[in-house]
Design a protein around this motif. Structure first.
Motif, short mmCIF file in Angstrom:
data_model
loop_
_atom_site.label_atom_id
_atom_site.label_comp_id
_atom_site.label_asym_id
_atom_site.label_seq_id
_atom_site.Cartn_x
_atom_site.Cartn_y
_atom_site.Cartn_z
N ALA A 58 38.99 45.81 51.24
CA ALA A 58 38.54 45.96 52.63
C ALA A 58 37.56 47.12 52.77
CB ALA A 58 39.74 46.17 53.54
N ASP B 10 44.15 46.57 50.12
CA ASP B 10 43.13 47.54 49.67
C ASP B 10 43.83 48.70 48.99
OD1 ASP B 10 39.97 47.93 50.22
OD2 ASP B 10 40.96 49.88 50.01
N HIS C 276 36.86 41.16 40.14
CA HIS C 276 36.56 39.83 40.67
C HIS C 276 37.31 38.72 39.94
CE1 HIS C 276 32.48 40.82 42.84
NE2 HIS C 276 33.50 41.51 43.30
N1 LIG Z 1 26.88 39.55 49.46
C1 LIG Z 1 26.34 40.72 49.68
O1 LIG Z 1 25.25 40.85 50.23
C2 LIG Z 1 27.09 41.94 49.28
C3 LIG Z 1 26.75 43.19 49.86
C4 LIG Z 1 27.51 44.30 49.49
C5 LIG Z 1 28.52 44.18 48.56
N2 LIG Z 1 28.81 42.97 48.00
C6 LIG Z 1 29.86 42.84 46.99
O2 LIG Z 1 31.11 43.10 47.63
C7 LIG Z 1 31.97 43.75 46.71
C8 LIG Z 1 32.51 45.02 47.37
O3 LIG Z 1 31.43 45.91 47.62
P1 LIG Z 1 31.58 47.08 48.71
O4 LIG Z 1 30.27 47.67 48.92
O5 LIG Z 1 32.31 46.55 49.87
O6 LIG Z 1 32.52 48.11 47.93
P2 LIG Z 1 33.53 49.16 48.57
O7 LIG Z 1 33.77 50.19 47.57
O8 LIG Z 1 33.03 49.58 49.91
O9 LIG Z 1 34.85 48.30 48.81
C9 LIG Z 1 35.65 47.84 47.75
C10 LIG Z 1 37.10 47.96 48.19
O10 LIG Z 1 37.92 47.31 47.22
C11 LIG Z 1 39.11 48.05 47.12
N3 LIG Z 1 39.78 47.71 45.86
C12 LIG Z 1 39.49 48.13 44.61
N4 LIG Z 1 40.32 47.56 43.73
C13 LIG Z 1 41.16 46.78 44.44
C14 LIG Z 1 42.26 45.96 44.10
N5 LIG Z 1 42.68 45.83 42.84
N6 LIG Z 1 42.92 45.31 45.09
C15 LIG Z 1 42.53 45.44 46.38
N7 LIG Z 1 41.50 46.21 46.77
C16 LIG Z 1 40.81 46.86 45.79
C17 LIG Z 1 38.70 49.49 47.23
O11 LIG Z 1 39.77 50.29 47.64
C18 LIG Z 1 37.58 49.42 48.26
O12 LIG Z 1 38.03 49.71 49.57
C19 LIG Z 1 31.16 44.00 45.44
O13 LIG Z 1 31.45 43.04 44.48
C20 LIG Z 1 29.74 43.87 45.90
O14 LIG Z 1 28.87 43.42 44.88
C21 LIG Z 1 28.12 41.86 48.36
#
Ligand SMILES: NC(=O)c1ccc[n+]([C@@H]2O[C@H](COP(=O)([O-])OP(=O)(O)OC[C@H]3O[C@@H](n4cnc5c(N)ncnc54)[C@H](O)[C@@H]3O)[C@@H](O)[C@H]2O)c1
Length: 447
Positions: free
Chosen positions: A50, A74, A118
């Motif tokens: 999240a 999260d 992932h």
């Molecule tokens: N489609 C798009 O345009 C786009 C844009 C931004 C990010 N993303 C993708 O989204 C994903 C997240 O990116 P973000 O910027 O939100 O990162 P972020 O760091 O803001 O959020 C990731 C969250 O995952 C949580 N997390 C980590 N390991 C976990 C687990 N085992 N179980 C549950 N929660 C867990 C973390 O605590 C963190 O809050 C990445 O893979 C990124 O490539 C896609």
């Protein structure tokens, strides 16, 4: 008004006065392919991860009619607290996503963890019977791809990868234009993503209460190397290859997804890339400049670049170059400039003796009579623009939830996701190996 095609029906909201140019506004797909459903038939969704994208995605996902968020997992307590602030105190929250997967009332999960989680989260979710919306890049390691594809097939679950531009009406329009021959034979695609800010270079804020108490560090690390707690690694994970895959996995993957969707190609056969850490020397091990060159079996080349030290305006986009014109895609528009190659060979005679020049031109004009006595016709420019507030993420979630209801294929399945992310990671591999790398886009294997 003019009709372009059935699905992405366009209506002309504006036409420029210039005879040679026209601008049309694309009409969103919102709701056009809605499945019939009863008011009680809603999809129960849970969010795993999240953070920035997970919260943004969820806000969009629950706008799709008939979708309800019921649980959030999260590793940082502050984000679980904020999930309740955003979506209500009755939302179930946990640090352990397995508690979500064991709940029979959850139909689908949205996975937006760092990349190194992932594969495991997606495979666990599908094995638990959940449909999955999995953020890009689909893979962190090459071995993730076949595992995710196999799990989706064996469990018969829907899996949509989250490169939302694949559902963008601009990209559908670009695909239609290319297929209709608007720019002739495609020879070259150039794609870029330039950034010029600290946030653009992944320096996201670390909350003031970040600590091993508020952050489940062992769970965040998962299979990554065990290192002491670091707020930077937790909240700015993209900067380290243990959790992300650099600009290739973060941004190239969008450019590959777009190229593959528009051209219909399964991917490149050959890649060479170079790059370096040019500016953000802050302890990261991922480069901030990456340039890739790729060969496609359909007979075109792709060149891509991402840089975080642009010194200019932040921008992203594509230029498709064909034998009969060019097609440019920006975040808000697609434009085609038709400039067919002249059928005449032309002549360069000014260095010849005057008599020879005269004779040459006379002979030439007998063979190639003047086609446009009043000068060449004006360039034909067509531009298609998305309306204000258009969201390709909404269309992408709409496509996913329709598939969840109908069990029909999504626009971006695991095979598509692997082909896009696999192609992106070729560029990292080429830099690491200091060599050209070969890929079979059909078998999705490094050759
Ligand atoms: N489609 C798009 O345009 C786009 C844009 C931004 C990010 N993303 C993708 O989204 C994903 C997240 O990116 P973000 O910027 O939100 O990162 P972020 O760091 O803001 O959020 C990731 C969250 O995952 C949580 N997390 C980590 N390991 C976990 C687990 N085992 N179980 C549950 N929660 C867990 C973390 O605590 C963190 O809050 C990445 O893979 C990124 O490539 C896609």
């Amino acid at each position: 008004m003019r009709s372009i095609n059935r699905r992405t029906f366009l209506h002309t909201a504006a036409k420029t006065a210039a005879a040679a140019g026209a601008t049309s506004y694309l009409r969103p797909l919102f709701g056009q392919a809605d499945v019939q459903r009863s008011p009680n038939d809603h999809i129960q969704l849970a969010l795993i991860g999240a953070g920035i994208q997970g919260q943004g995605d969820t806000k969009t996902a629950i706008q799709v009619p008939g979708v309800k968020l019921v649980a959030v997992a999260d590793c940082y307590d502050g984000r679980l607290t904020h999930a309740k602030e955003l979506w209500g105190a009755d939302i179930f929250t946990t640090r352990d996503y397995r508690e979500i997967l064991s709940r029979p009332d959850i139909d689908a999960v949205l996975i937006a963890t760092p990349d190194h989680w992932h594969k495991q989260a997606a495979v666990d979710a599908m094995r638990a019977g959940k449909d999955v919306y999995l953020e890009k890049p689909m893979i962190h390691l090459y071995s993730d791809g076949p595992e995710i594809i196999q799990a989706a097939q064996s469990t018969n679950r829907i899996l949509q990868v989250g490169s939302q531009r694949v559902s963008n009406i601009l990209y559908s329009k670009a695909k239609e234009l290319l297929t209709s021959g608007a720019i002739g034979k495609l020879n070259m695609v150039t794609a870029r993503w330039d950034r010029n800010s600290s946030l653009g270079a992944w320096n996201y804020s670390v909350p003031l209460d970040a600590s091993p108490e508020t952050c489940d560090w062992p769970r965040f690390l998962g299979t990554a190397p065990k290192v002491p707690f670091s707020g930077e690694r937790f909240f700015q994970w993209r900067k380290w290859k243990d959790y992300g895959s650099g600009v290739a996995g973060d941004l190239f993957v969008h450019l590959f997804s777009g190229t593959h969707f528009i051209t219909g190609s399964h991917g490149p056969t050959r890649a060479v890339a170079t790059g370096g850490l040019r500016y953000w020397k802050d302890g990261r091990d991922a480069n901030d400049v990456l340039l890739g060159l790729l060969d496609y079996p359909e007979g075109f080349n792709l060149s891509l670049r991402v840089n975080f030290v642009d010194g200019g305006e932040e921008s992203e986009g594509f230029l498709f170059t064909g034998s009969e014109g060019t097609m440019e895609i920006t975040t808000r528009s697609v434009s085609v400039i038709r400039s067919p190659m002249s059928k005449e060979p032309g002549y360069t005679v000014s260095t010849f003796a005057d008599a020879m020049q005269k004779q040459y031109v006379e002979e030439y004009r007998k063979k190639y009579p003047v086609v446009h006595p009043d000068g060449p016709p004006p360039r034909n420019v067509e531009t298609y623009v998305v309306p204000d507030g258009y969201s390709d993420s909404y269309d992408h979630f709409h496509n996913f939830f329709n598939a969840v209801r109908t069990r029909r294929p999504v626009v971006e399945d695991a095979t598509f996701g692997f082909r896009a992310a696999g192609a992106a990671l070729l560029c990292n591999l080429s830099v690491e190996r200091d060599n050209v790398v070969h890929w079979n886009p059909e078998t999705m294997k490094i050759v």
